[in-house]
Scaffold this active site. Structure first.
Site, mmCIF file in Angstrom:
data_model
loop_
_atom_site.group_PDB
_atom_site.id
_atom_site.type_symbol
_atom_site.label_atom_id
_atom_site.label_comp_id
_atom_site.label_asym_id
_atom_site.label_seq_id
_atom_site.Cartn_x
_atom_site.Cartn_y
_atom_site.Cartn_z
ATOM 1 C CG ASP A 13 23.225 73.139 6.322
ATOM 2 O OD1 ASP A 13 22.613 74.155 7.130
ATOM 3 O OD2 ASP A 13 23.546 72.143 6.716
ATOM 4 C CG ASP A 15 25.096 74.408 12.250
ATOM 5 O OD1 ASP A 15 26.218 75.042 12.341
ATOM 6 O OD2 ASP A 15 23.897 75.021 12.615
#
Length: 207
Positions: A13, A15
């Protein structure tokens, strides 16, 4: 057809794991709200209710402004150790697969995608695949790195091995977790070695 050697796929991922998203959004939120930055806590939960965005709209309004008017995804700072950590993992033979849900708001996908790829190139982040999608469990990987509580719950529900990268939004989520990128690298390499042993066993004659 030439067969290629199977690679260990690491789903990452952006963010909250690679990018310091909340700290980068905070000054823009202060501008949006017309308040001083220090009045907005850094100790946030998912959805940012602590910032009182409903006074001037909602999170989607802020997000759209941040990306289209302030180039949010280009100016965010990397979390300490993340780019070099991903380079280290890639050099070890791990296939980096970036999975991010940055297209959840309509009508400015071009800006979001172009800013994301520019950021990855600027910071020298190696990756083989870049996936923009909500359902991360639908993207195959051997191990996932994630910070969102709801995504972690969904991934683990379907049996996907997931390491939590710690921030204020996920303190109540069950381990395994890492608090820093050096810790994360160690955990990923440990899983990678386990994967190599399993796959080596499978390849032995007569097995």
């Amino acid at each position: 057809m030439i067969e290629t050697k199977k690679k260990f796929v690491l789903a990452v991922d952006l963010d909250g794991v690679v990018v310091d998203f909340y700290e980068g959004l905070r000054p823009i939120a202060a501008e949006w709200l017309g308040v001083v930055q220090d009045s907005l806590t850094a100790d946030v939960t998912y959805g940012l209710p602590e910032w009182g965005l409903n006074r001037v709209g909602n999170y989607e309004d802020l997000h759209r402004f941040a990306v289209t008017q302030r180039d949010l995804f280009k100016i965010l700072r990397p979390i300490e150790g993340a780019p070099v950590g991903l380079r280290q993992l890639s050099s070890a033979g791990i296939r980096i697969r970036i999975i991010t849900h940055r297209l959840f708001i309509k009508y400015f996908h071009e800006e979001a995608v172009s800013q994301t790829t520019a950021w990855l190139e600027h910071h020298g982040v190696p990756y083989w695949d870049l996936c923009f999608m909500k359902d991360k469990a639908a993207v195959g990987a051997d191990l996932y790195l994630e910070d969102s509580p709801s995504n972690i719950e969904q991934l683990r529900k379907y049996g996907h091995k997931t390491i939590v990268f710690t921030n204020s939004t996920n303190r109540d989520v069950a381990p395994p977790r890492a608090n820093t990128w050096p810790e994360l690298i160690e955990m990923v390499l440990e899983r990678y070695l386990e994967w190599q042993e399993i796959n080596r066993t499978k390849e032995l004659p007569g097995q």
